[in-house]
Design a protein around this motif. Structure first.
Motif, PDB file in Angstrom:
ATOM      1  N   THR A   9       0.813  -1.150   0.116  1.00  0.00           N
ATOM      2  CA  THR A   9      -0.456  -0.566  -0.476  1.00  0.00           C
ATOM      3  C   THR A   9       0.725   1.288  -0.242  1.00  0.00           C
ATOM      4  OG1 THR A   9      -0.173   0.156   2.519  1.00  0.00           O
ATOM      5  CG2 THR A   9      -1.388  -0.875   1.270  1.00  0.00           C
ATOM      6  N   THR A  10       0.298   2.371  -0.244  1.00  0.00           N
ATOM      7  CA  THR A  10       1.087   3.558   0.007  1.00  0.00           C
ATOM      8  C   THR A  10       1.231   4.139   0.743  1.00  0.00           C
ATOM      9  OG1 THR A  10      -0.151   4.193  -1.809  1.00  0.00           O
ATOM     10  CG2 THR A  10       0.673   5.732  -0.263  1.00  0.00           C
ATOM     11  N   ASP A  11       1.088   3.555   2.221  1.00  0.00           N
ATOM     12  CA  ASP A  11       1.757   3.690   3.978  1.00  0.00           C
ATOM     13  C   ASP A  11       2.519   2.685   4.146  1.00  0.00           C
ATOM     14  OD1 ASP A  11      -0.314   5.888   4.396  1.00  0.00           O
ATOM     15  OD2 ASP A  11      -1.698   4.872   5.207  1.00  0.00           O
ATOM     16  N   GLN A  12       2.752   1.474   3.534  1.00  0.00           N
ATOM     17  CA  GLN A  12       3.478   0.808   3.222  1.00  0.00           C
ATOM     18  C   GLN A  12       5.337   0.843   2.486  1.00  0.00           C
ATOM     19  OE1 GLN A  12       1.388  -2.526   2.013  1.00  0.00           O
ATOM     20  NE2 GLN A  12       1.662  -3.780   4.241  1.00  0.00           N
ATOM     21  N   THR A  15       6.396   4.024   5.131  1.00  0.00           N
ATOM     22  CA  THR A  15       7.116   3.507   5.566  1.00  0.00           C
ATOM     23  C   THR A  15       7.936   3.080   5.267  1.00  0.00           C
ATOM     24  OG1 THR A  15       5.336   3.026   6.103  1.00  0.00           O
ATOM     25  CG2 THR A  15       6.887   1.670   7.402  1.00  0.00           C
ATOM     26  N   PHE A  16       8.547   2.116   4.099  1.00  0.00           N
ATOM     27  CA  PHE A  16      10.080   1.595   3.651  1.00  0.00           C
ATOM     28  C   PHE A  16      10.452   2.483   3.329  1.00  0.00           C
ATOM     29  CE2 PHE A  16      11.645   0.286  -0.425  1.00  0.00           C
ATOM     30  CZ  PHE A  16      12.581  -0.528   0.661  1.00  0.00           C
ATOM     31  N   ILE A  17      10.402   3.100   2.498  1.00  0.00           N
ATOM     32  CA  ILE A  17      11.507   4.779   1.722  1.00  0.00           C
ATOM     33  C   ILE A  17      11.308   5.000   3.061  1.00  0.00           C
ATOM     34  CG2 ILE A  17      11.387   6.953   1.135  1.00  0.00           C
ATOM     35  CD1 ILE A  17       8.899   5.635  -1.234  1.00  0.00           C
ATOM     36  N   VAL A  18      10.886   5.781   3.914  1.00  0.00           N
ATOM     37  CA  VAL A  18      11.282   6.636   5.092  1.00  0.00           C
ATOM     38  C   VAL A  18      12.251   5.927   5.449  1.00  0.00           C
ATOM     39  CG1 VAL A  18      10.715   7.611   7.457  1.00  0.00           C
ATOM     40  CG2 VAL A  18       9.674   7.765   5.064  1.00  0.00           C
ATOM     41  N   ALA A  19      12.377   4.382   6.261  1.00  0.00           N
ATOM     42  CA  ALA A  19      13.325   3.203   6.994  1.00  0.00           C
ATOM     43  C   ALA A  19      14.063   3.579   6.399  1.00  0.00           C
ATOM     44  CB  ALA A  19      13.111   2.111   7.535  1.00  0.00           C
ATOM     45  N   ARG A  20      14.990   3.724   5.075  1.00  0.00           N
ATOM     46  CA  ARG A  20      15.947   3.291   4.396  1.00  0.00           C
ATOM     47  C   ARG A  20      16.319   4.654   4.323  1.00  0.00           C
ATOM     48  NH1 ARG A  20      16.927  -1.765   1.541  1.00  0.00           N
ATOM     49  NH2 ARG A  20      18.730  -0.604   0.852  1.00  0.00           N
ATOM     50  N   LEU A  21      16.267   5.586   3.758  1.00  0.00           N
ATOM     51  CA  LEU A  21      15.814   7.261   3.928  1.00  0.00           C
ATOM     52  C   LEU A  21      17.635   7.028   5.501  1.00  0.00           C
ATOM     53  CD1 LEU A  21      14.057   8.785   2.405  1.00  0.00           C
ATOM     54  CD2 LEU A  21      15.750   8.981   1.458  1.00  0.00           C
ATOM     55  N   ALA A  22      16.457   6.558   6.282  1.00  0.00           N
ATOM     56  CA  ALA A  22      16.667   6.504   7.848  1.00  0.00           C
ATOM     57  C   ALA A  22      17.881   5.939   8.125  1.00  0.00           C
ATOM     58  CB  ALA A  22      16.123   6.576   8.570  1.00  0.00           C
ATOM     59  N   ARG A  52       8.664   6.638  -4.246  1.00  0.00           N
ATOM     60  CA  ARG A  52       7.609   5.850  -4.649  1.00  0.00           C
ATOM     61  C   ARG A  52       7.615   5.700  -6.116  1.00  0.00           C
ATOM     62  NH1 ARG A  52       3.885   8.553  -1.155  1.00  0.00           N
ATOM     63  NH2 ARG A  52       2.946   9.500  -3.068  1.00  0.00           N
ATOM     64  N   SER A  53       7.606   6.578  -6.853  1.00  0.00           N
ATOM     65  CA  SER A  53       7.758   6.193  -8.277  1.00  0.00           C
ATOM     66  C   SER A  53       8.958   5.448  -8.664  1.00  0.00           C
ATOM     67  CB  SER A  53       7.565   7.207  -9.510  1.00  0.00           C
ATOM     68  OG  SER A  53       6.108   7.720  -9.161  1.00  0.00           O
ATOM     69  N   PHE A  54       9.692   5.555  -8.336  1.00  0.00           N
ATOM     70  CA  PHE A  54      11.265   4.691  -7.695  1.00  0.00           C
ATOM     71  C   PHE A  54      11.098   3.579  -7.247  1.00  0.00           C
ATOM     72  CE2 PHE A  54      15.215   3.674  -6.487  1.00  0.00           C
ATOM     73  CZ  PHE A  54      16.599   3.819  -7.940  1.00  0.00           C
TER      74      PHE A  54
END
Length: 101
Positions: A9-12, A15-22, A52-54
């Motif tokens: 989902t968009t929220d998932q 969360t994945f993107i924010v975690a990887r950036l962190a 998300r697109s990437f």
């Protein structure tokens, strides 16, 4: 375990993107939440949309790369060792004198 990003989902995905950036030391909370015409800095929502697109299009090609066991003699498998994927811009450009070309 590999997961198809399109099944998230968009929220998932967020969360994945924010975690990887962190993990990389990047805090999206430092970006503005509203557009700033003076600096042109992207908003948090714009960055997440772009990432998300990437994630939905690109990583399968990057994620398919695996180091080859030292005992292999398969020429196709060994050829991928010649150019493993690197982050861009890569520090290796400076090491090899290729920056700015």
């Amino acid at each position: 375990m590999a997961i198809d990003p399109s099944s998230l989902t968009t929220d998932q995905l967020n969360t994945f993107i924010v975690a990887r950036l962190a993990v990389s030391g990047i805090d999206l909370n430092l970006l503005p939440t509203t557009a700033d015409p003076v600096t042109g800095a992207p908003t948090q929502a714009q960055v997440l949309s772009s990432l998300r697109s990437f994630v939905l299009k690109t990583p399968t090609a990057i994620n398919g790369w695996r180091p080859v066991p030292a005992t292999t003699t398969d020429a196709d498998a060994l050829s991928q060792e010649l150019s493993p994927p690197l982050e861009y811009p890569s520090i290796t450009e400076a090491w090899t004198g290729r920056e700015g070309r």
